[in-house]
Design an enzyme around this catalytic site. Structure first.
Site, PDB file in Angstrom:
ATOM      1  N   ASP A  65       0.924  -1.107   0.003  1.00 36.83           N
ATOM      2  CA  ASP A  65       0.019   0.010   0.050  1.00 36.83           C
ATOM      3  C   ASP A  65       0.777   1.229  -0.154  1.00 36.83           C
ATOM      4  O   ASP A  65       1.169   1.706   0.925  1.00 36.83           O
ATOM      5  CB  ASP A  65      -0.953  -0.089   1.093  1.00 36.83           C
ATOM      6  CG  ASP A  65      -1.998   1.116   1.085  1.00 36.83           C
ATOM      7  OD1 ASP A  65      -1.840   2.055   0.262  1.00 36.83           O
ATOM      8  OD2 ASP A  65      -2.895   0.921   1.970  1.00 36.83           O
ATOM      9  N   ARG A 112       0.275   4.136  -0.817  1.00 38.29           N
ATOM     10  CA  ARG A 112      -0.493   5.337  -0.649  1.00 38.29           C
ATOM     11  C   ARG A 112       0.296   6.402   0.221  1.00 38.29           C
ATOM     12  O   ARG A 112       0.477   5.962   1.360  1.00 38.29           O
ATOM     13  CB  ARG A 112      -1.945   5.167  -0.700  1.00 38.29           C
ATOM     14  CG  ARG A 112      -2.694   4.565  -1.886  1.00 38.29           C
ATOM     15  CD  ARG A 112      -4.241   4.595  -1.341  1.00 38.29           C
ATOM     16  NE  ARG A 112      -4.284   3.321  -0.335  1.00 38.29           N
ATOM     17  CZ  ARG A 112      -5.406   2.808  -0.113  1.00 38.29           C
ATOM     18  NH1 ARG A 112      -6.576   3.279  -0.650  1.00 38.29           N
ATOM     19  NH2 ARG A 112      -5.230   1.802   0.816  1.00 38.29           N
TER      20      ARG A 112
END
Length: 154
Positions: free
Chosen positions: A84, A86
């Site tokens: 992930d 992000r």
């Protein structure tokens, strides 16, 4: 001042455009929109499909998963991608632009909570669980057990 209800939603083209049923992304978006419509609040939409890895890498991961029977987490790992990647910096800037330093965040993802807290925003989590289906059960299990998502009904 009321504490605003906020949903930070990442794009999921496979679910939102092609109506893939193997994740809960579209259902989370729809439920968030209903809750925000009923109670007021804000939806912040991030254009970062594949948990920020991009659409092409997401498709590579899906193909690898199909070919080798890997879940999303293991497919990304095999491709050398972070699970992930992000960042929530821009999201925190949007939230602060509106003058909010204390929010109710519709999420199951502890990374979103920590990302916003790290930017100085006080976050109260409001769960956003979607009942699993035959198609999404495996994906939700991976989110909970390999990625730390705060899911009870997996």
């Amino acid at each position: 001042m009321n504490i605003p209800l906020i949903r930070v939603q990442s794009a999921c083209y496979t679910a939102e455009i092609f109506r893939s049923l193997d994740c809960d992304c579209h259902a989370q978006l729809a439920k968030s929109q209903r809750l925000i419509g009923d109670r007021g609040g804000y939806l912040i939409y991030m254009l970062c499909d594949g948990r920020g890895a991009g659409l092409l890498n997401k498709l590579r991961g899906m193909a690898l998963g199909e070919k080798e029977g890997l879940d999303t987490s293991d497919a990304y790992r095999k491709l050398g991608l972070p699970q992930d990647p992000r960042s929530y910096e821009r999201v925190s800037e949007v939230i602060k632009f509106f003058g909010f330093l204390n929010i109710k965040l519709l999420t199951n993802n502890p990374r979103k909570i920590e990302g916003l807290r790290g930017a100085g925003i006080e976050v109260e989590r409001e769960p956003l669980e979607i009942d699993s289906t035959d198609e999404s059960r495996s994906y939700l299990h991976t989110k909970a057990h390999k990625m730390g998502h705060l899911l009870i009904r997996v």
